[in-house]
Design a protein around this motif. Structure first.
Motif, PDB file in Angstrom:
ATOM      1  N   HIS A  59      10.250  -9.002   4.704  1.00  0.00           N
ATOM      2  CA  HIS A  59      10.414  -8.056   5.217  1.00  0.00           C
ATOM      3  C   HIS A  59       8.636  -7.469   5.152  1.00  0.00           C
ATOM      4  N   GLY A  60       8.177  -7.851   4.473  1.00  0.00           N
ATOM      5  CA  GLY A  60       7.058  -7.619   3.768  1.00  0.00           C
ATOM      6  C   GLY A  60       7.176  -5.971   2.752  1.00  0.00           C
ATOM      7  N   LEU A  61       8.070  -6.865   1.721  1.00  0.00           N
ATOM      8  CA  LEU A  61       8.386  -6.030   0.791  1.00  0.00           C
ATOM      9  C   LEU A  61       8.455  -6.920  -0.772  1.00  0.00           C
ATOM     10  N   ASP A  83      12.703   0.806  -1.446  1.00  0.00           N
ATOM     11  CA  ASP A  83      12.179   1.382  -0.578  1.00  0.00           C
ATOM     12  C   ASP A  83      11.704   0.412   0.381  1.00  0.00           C
ATOM     13  N   GLU A  84      12.222   0.385   1.721  1.00  0.00           N
ATOM     14  CA  GLU A  84      11.044  -0.413   2.688  1.00  0.00           C
ATOM     15  C   GLU A  84      10.385  -0.051   3.855  1.00  0.00           C
ATOM     16  N   GLY A  85      10.430   1.573   3.257  1.00  0.00           N
ATOM     17  CA  GLY A  85       9.458   2.038   4.768  1.00  0.00           C
ATOM     18  C   GLY A  85      10.024   2.909   5.985  1.00  0.00           C
ATOM     19  N   TRP A  86      11.398   2.079   6.357  1.00  0.00           N
ATOM     20  CA  TRP A  86      11.912   2.314   7.429  1.00  0.00           C
ATOM     21  C   TRP A  86      13.273   2.734   7.688  1.00  0.00           C
TER      22      TRP A  86
ATOM     23  N   PHE B  35       1.561  -2.109   4.504  1.00  0.00           N
ATOM     24  CA  PHE B  35       2.671  -2.680   3.662  1.00  0.00           C
ATOM     25  C   PHE B  35       2.231  -1.577   2.319  1.00  0.00           C
ATOM     26  N   PHE B  37       2.688   0.967   2.861  1.00  0.00           N
ATOM     27  CA  PHE B  37       4.340   2.571   3.429  1.00  0.00           C
ATOM     28  C   PHE B  37       5.658   2.214   2.814  1.00  0.00           C
ATOM     29  N   ASN B  38       5.677   0.813   1.933  1.00  0.00           N
ATOM     30  CA  ASN B  38       7.036   0.921   1.499  1.00  0.00           C
ATOM     31  C   ASN B  38       6.667   2.386   0.079  1.00  0.00           C
ATOM     32  N   ARG B  43       3.398   6.826   2.546  1.00  0.00           N
ATOM     33  CA  ARG B  43       3.734   7.600   3.934  1.00  0.00           C
ATOM     34  C   ARG B  43       3.130   9.312   4.280  1.00  0.00           C
ATOM     35  N   TYR B  83       6.205  -6.745  11.623  1.00  0.00           N
ATOM     36  CA  TYR B  83       7.109  -6.348  10.095  1.00  0.00           C
ATOM     37  C   TYR B  83       6.944  -4.996   9.463  1.00  0.00           C
ATOM     38  N   TYR B  84       5.254  -5.499   9.334  1.00  0.00           N
ATOM     39  CA  TYR B  84       4.413  -4.722   8.663  1.00  0.00           C
ATOM     40  C   TYR B  84       3.863  -3.379   9.485  1.00  0.00           C
ATOM     41  N   LYS B  87       6.562  -0.094   9.088  1.00  0.00           N
ATOM     42  CA  LYS B  87       6.498   0.569   8.123  1.00  0.00           C
ATOM     43  C   LYS B  87       5.768   2.036   8.767  1.00  0.00           C
TER      44      LYS B  87
END
Lengths: 280, 132
Positions: A59-61, A83-86, B35, B37-38, B43, B83-84, B87
């Motif tokens: 999922h964009g990792l 960290d997946e950002g969410w 992307f 922002f992983n 962030r 999906y992106y 984030k």
């Protein structure tokens, strides 16, 4: 000779990870979903797999749109989450099985499945959450991991027919492996859900139950649709059923027994399911 | 007219719509930013100076405007992939139900209730099955 002991299938909605962190498993919203797992945990405790071959989607990792493999096989000694950002916790790492991975890679390419090989690969919630659900609270995962990633993000996606064929090629490769491991096959994601656009919130129990009813005895029934038709039927993210179809293929052509099944609406925006099939 | 499966699938890609090559090309810069922002440092950099962060990734005017207005449908139209984008939403503390509400024009509560109501379509006896 290695033995395929069965197939474990589950949704991998990120929200499940949040529920686990908060200890919400017994709350009215989450209980109907988590209730699907005690039979699977008990079966795994009895069957004691050594390796899990897991079909899922990134999922964009690990993958971005700069390079998007249709099928990718991990060949790493270790797989980390990140960290997946969410806001999900970072899950513990997985021990790989590079020798088995390279055997699969070799056999698949000889079998004319021209997959991408990844000696480094992050795995996201699509692998971590299914493991958390069946081995809660363990210090280290009790199985080694061979991850197989299917593109469900950027069209063209592989067709259901091609995913079943890939899974069957993985099955042939596992049958020619010289080790004596007990192998668990996993397919994660789905079932019907759509996160984006005006149709956000779409689910389709009729299609989900069609998939659940046919996966064990007649997986070909799921290959009558194109990937685009699956998106129409299951929602834009419901195409994750491709992971289940490939995983079913990897179990082989023999009849399967359904050990347990759970289907519940909604978990987050998703029609969620868990399913355990065993050979014979 | 005879049925042409390729044409039919291409029509589905446009109608649903699905994230195909056209959207992937159009949305590249926006998705690349999301992307990034992983990583927490990114962030924070976005929050500290949104304009500069968007400029660094070369967002188109359409993408920049959609991000500034927090307009999810416009971000999708500009080639964003959910999906992106999720984030980016996470930076603002928004989950997928918030996104669903924003995209459908419902309140978050109404959107959640709509999700729950769909359980009514599950036939009796189809929920749980355990081998004996």
């Amino acid at each position: 000779m290695a033995k395929i002991i069965g197939g474990y299938f589950t949704s991998h909605v990120p929200g499940i990870g949040g529920a686990i962190v908060r200890g919400d498993q017994e709350t009215p919203y989450w209980k109907p979903f988590f209730d699907g797992f005690p039979p699977i945990r008990a079966w795994l405790a009895k069957e004691r797999p050594d390796v899990a071959v897991v079909f899922s989607n990134d999922h964009g990792l690990n993958f971005f749109l700069d390079k998007m493999p249709t099928f990718a096989v991990g060949a790493a000694p270790q797989y980390d989450n990140a960290d997946e950002g969410w806001g999900l916790p970072v899950y513990k790492s997985f021990e790989g099985h590079p020798a088995l991975s390279w055997h699969l890679i070799d056999a698949l390419v000889r079998d004319e499945f021209d997959i991408t090989t990844c000696q480094k690969m992050l795995v996201d919630h699509a692998v971590s959450i299914p493991f958390e659900l069946v081995w809660p609270g363990v210090e280290a995962w009790p199985v080694k991991l061979v991850p197989i990633s299917i593109n469900t993000v950027q069209y063209p996606l592989p067709s259901p027919k091609r995913c079943l064929a890939l899974g069957r090629a993985v099955h042939r490769a596992l049958m020619s492996w010289g080790g004596d491991e007990r192998i668990l096959i996993c397919g994660t994601g789905g079932l019907s859900h759509q996160l984006d656009g005006p149709r956000a919130g779409f689910m389709n129990p009729e299609y989900d139950l069609f998939c659940l009813d046919n996966l064990a005895a007649n997986p070909e029934a799921l290959t009558g649709h194109s990937a685009e038709e699956v998106a129409e039927l299951a929602g834009t993210q419901g195409v994750e059923i491709l992971n289940w179809i490939a995983a079913r293929g990897a179990m082989g052509d023999t009849p399967m027994t359904e050990v347990s099944r759970n289907y519940h609406i909604p978990i987050s925006n998703t029609a969620a399911a868990s399913l355990l099939l065993q050979a014979g | 007219m005879t049925s042409d499966p390729v044409r039919d699938d291409n029509a589905r890609r446009k109608a649903i719509p699905l994230f195909d090559g056209d959207l992937a090309r159009r949305g590249y810069a926006l998705n690349a930013m999301c992307f990034s922002f992983n990583e927490e440092a990114n962030r924070k950099a976005f929050l500290a100076d949104e304009e500069a962060y968007c400029a660094k990734f070369g967002l188109t005017e359409e993408q920049r405007d959609a991000v500034a207005r927090r307009d999810v449908l416009a971000m999708l139209e500009a080639g964003g992939n959910v999906y992106y984008l999720a984030k980016l939403a996470g930076i603002f503390g928004l989950g997928v139900q918030d996104l669903g509400a924003l995209q459908t024009g419902m309140s978050v509560d109404a959107f959640k209730a709509m999700l729950v109501r769909q359980a009514e379509a599950i036939p009796q006896g189809a929920r749980v099955r355990e081998a004996v």
